[in-house]
Motif scaffolding. Sequence first.
Motif, PDB file in Angstrom:
ATOM      1  N   GLY A   7     -17.120  10.589  50.453  1.00 26.48           N
ATOM      2  CA  GLY A   7     -17.786  11.268  51.562  1.00 26.48           C
ATOM      3  C   GLY A   7     -17.969  12.752  51.303  1.00 26.48           C
ATOM      4  O   GLY A   7     -19.010  13.332  51.639  1.00 26.48           O
ATOM      5  N   ILE A   8     -16.969  13.379  50.683  1.00 21.83           N
ATOM      6  CA  ILE A   8     -17.086  14.812  50.361  1.00 21.83           C
ATOM      7  C   ILE A   8     -18.192  15.033  49.333  1.00 21.83           C
ATOM      8  O   ILE A   8     -18.993  15.978  49.452  1.00 21.83           O
ATOM      9  N   LEU A   9     -18.268  14.171  48.322  1.00 17.91           N
ATOM     10  CA  LEU A   9     -19.324  14.310  47.322  1.00 17.91           C
ATOM     11  C   LEU A   9     -20.701  14.151  47.946  1.00 17.91           C
ATOM     12  O   LEU A   9     -21.630  14.915  47.643  1.00 17.91           O
ATOM     13  N   MET A  10     -20.853  13.173  48.831  1.00 23.42           N
ATOM     14  CA  MET A  10     -22.142  12.966  49.486  1.00 23.42           C
ATOM     15  C   MET A  10     -22.491  14.135  50.395  1.00 23.42           C
ATOM     16  O   MET A  10     -23.642  14.584  50.446  1.00 23.42           O
ATOM     17  N   THR A  11     -21.493  14.672  51.095  1.00 20.63           N
ATOM     18  CA  THR A  11     -21.734  15.816  51.973  1.00 20.63           C
ATOM     19  C   THR A  11     -22.166  17.036  51.173  1.00 20.63           C
ATOM     20  O   THR A  11     -23.089  17.761  51.572  1.00 20.63           O
ATOM     21  N   CYS A  12     -21.525  17.270  50.049  1.00 15.61           N
ATOM     22  CA  CYS A  12     -21.889  18.426  49.216  1.00 15.61           C
ATOM     23  C   CYS A  12     -23.311  18.294  48.674  1.00 15.61           C
ATOM     24  O   CYS A  12     -24.065  19.274  48.639  1.00 15.61           O
ATOM     25  N   ALA A  13     -23.679  17.081  48.243  1.00 15.29           N
ATOM     26  CA  ALA A  13     -25.042  16.873  47.740  1.00 15.29           C
ATOM     27  C   ALA A  13     -26.070  17.118  48.833  1.00 15.29           C
ATOM     28  O   ALA A  13     -27.111  17.750  48.606  1.00 15.29           O
TER      29      ALA A  13
END
Length: 768
Positions: free
Chosen positions: A392-398
């Motif tokens: 979820g953090i990776l998707m949010t950053c992208a």
Amino acid sequence: MGELFRSEEMTLAQLFLQSESAYCCVSELGEVGMVQFRDLNPDVNVFQRKFVNEVRRCEEMDRKLRFVEKEIKKANIPVVDTGENPEVPFPRDMIDLEATFEKLENELKEINTNQEALKKNFLELTELKHILRRTQQFFDEVCWWWVVFVAGVIGRERIPTFERMLWRVCRGNVFLRQADIEDPLEDPATGDHVHKSVFIIFFQGDQLKNRVKKICEGFRASLYPCPETHQERKEMAAGVNTRIDDLQMVLNQTEDHRQRVLQAAAKTVRVWFIKVRKMKAIYHTLNLCNIDVTQKCLIAEIWCPVSDLDSIQFALRRGTEKSGSTVPSILNRMQTKQTPPTYNKTNKFTSGFQSIVDAYGISNYREINPAPYTIITFPFLFAVMFGDLGHGILMTCAALYLVLRESRLIAQKNDNEMFNMIFAGRYIILLMGIFSVYTGIIYNDCFSKSLNVFGSGWSVRPMPTTLKDNHILQLDPAVPKVFSGPYPIGIDPIWNIATNKLTFLNSFKMKMSIVLGVIHMTFGVTLSLFNHLYFKKPLNIYLGFIPEIIFMVSLFGYLVLLIFYKWLAYDAKSSKEAPSLLIAFINMCLFSYNDPTNKPFYTGQVVIQCLLVITALACVPCMLIVKTLVMRRQYLWRRHLFNFADVAVHQAIHTIEYCLGCISNTASYLRLWALSLAHAQLSEVLWTMVMHMGLASRNFGGFFALSIIFAFFATLTVFILLIMEGLSAFLHALRLHWVEFQNKFYTGQGFKFMPFTFDGILEGKFED
């Protein structure tokens, strides 16, 4: 309900436009972009309309501009895009634009023709130069008695076939010599570079000469005159070289002139495109209007939002002033029974969610809009299936990168269709990432590992069990002092190392899916009440909504209450004595209460469950029979309004579909459980089979191995767990909204409001 939850209120209006100001008024309405014109001449052929000649002239100008643009791209000259929004030219400016484009097109065609002729001449001289350079060697190799010869140039790939054909037709009475030209030559017609070879054919007699020339013609070989003596060939070669140098100078000057013309055109071609296509759009719109018999007034009918009437009126005044007319245009609202188009106002944040709804179907006029609720429910249901804190953090950053740099990315105008689709849904991806972080915290799952922040509520010391491979054999809540209390937020991290982890998560996520699904569907049924109230359909409330909500709550709402009751009534110590929810619900529907293995949850459970099932069953004839009879009575009163047989069949289908759908749709929400477990298990497998190997290495070389393994792990995480699993969860969340949620209240059989606007032209879509 606010305007956000329903489409804009639309009205049908009539415009009376003076001939002198009609063009300018339509131009101003195109800038406003809030007017949809109706075709008042549906039976008139497009070639017989008033402004067909103007449309043709605009199409001709557009054709010339496309030719210019093609030449600019062929010359690898970038088209200048300053973002300028030019005003619509006046009709009198069309003559000047036509003259400019005609002059530019003719000039480019003349340059191209001259350049092609010069290149053709240059090619011929170049080929002759190579022939003269090679023939001396050929003459030295051939005996003196070969008195007749022809020389020329042919494509290198045709040489083998060409040689065989000469041998067969001339029966071996010719002698062919050939040599490759090292540098490729440019074809003046296509601009392609081709490889060619020089050849010379020696023979005797006029009969063979005719045969040889016909073969050369058939193989598209170019023949050139070649002197017989060495001195003559030397003198001709000197003259050819001089002519080549002069021709090269002329070619360079011609190309420089062509570049200057194209560079000047590249600075204004985008502005010209916009002007011409705006004019064409205006004349096409004017063809939709009626012309008054006096030929001095155009009458148009438009759909427009009621809230924009003032801005439309102001645009008409601006158009009248711009045209210099003294007679104002008239805007008159009309009373109509026609169904207006549907217009939902959106912004850059809500447009993506509205597109999800519109992909299912355009809402009926003033029907409740699911998009505002989808803003929350869609990313949440996605996150239930995708929930992982790390992912979820990776998707949010992208998504944050796309959101924070959206202005720069829009200015770059990327032609990658996949990137543009992802960029259009950047706010959807952002919310999906944020919600995935939340559900990842609830699941206590971060790259398949749990975070022990607050300390586990379980203690294995009092348990009479041993550890095996660093895993707890079984968490037994019946042993005293094993469980001290729930984890403050999310799932206790100790479950991550328990052998019955999958059993526990199966039970938890399955029940959670049922709870979320029933709440989501019940909310959808509740929204249908607001549609019935707004459209003033009391019959649909009393014999539609009320039986539907009672049927849903009596069976599946009760199941949700049982789930919560089981969670609250049984603690860790008494969990083994808890009866099965599935068996209890099946027995409830079958009126089977003689199973001694499944104890009741509470006193009086049999009576309450029998009452609920009977109530749910009673709702079916209420929807199927009672409502149909009431509609039949209305049909007898208003026979001309509708076909009763169609209505009865429709009601029967709707009732059966709803009742069976409540069961199948509830089961469909179990995909929340299935995909969540699949994502977690796939993440765990990836960690175990990749990262665990690198972390287990203890020597010095393990650092380099770990770096390589981590890169491999990161790549698989992005492509499999983020992209593939994310797309899978996205599609399943989409299905849950379209099929399980929206079918409870959303018809989606309207037609979209398509305003006359210049926005599409300003986006630079010149290829259309």
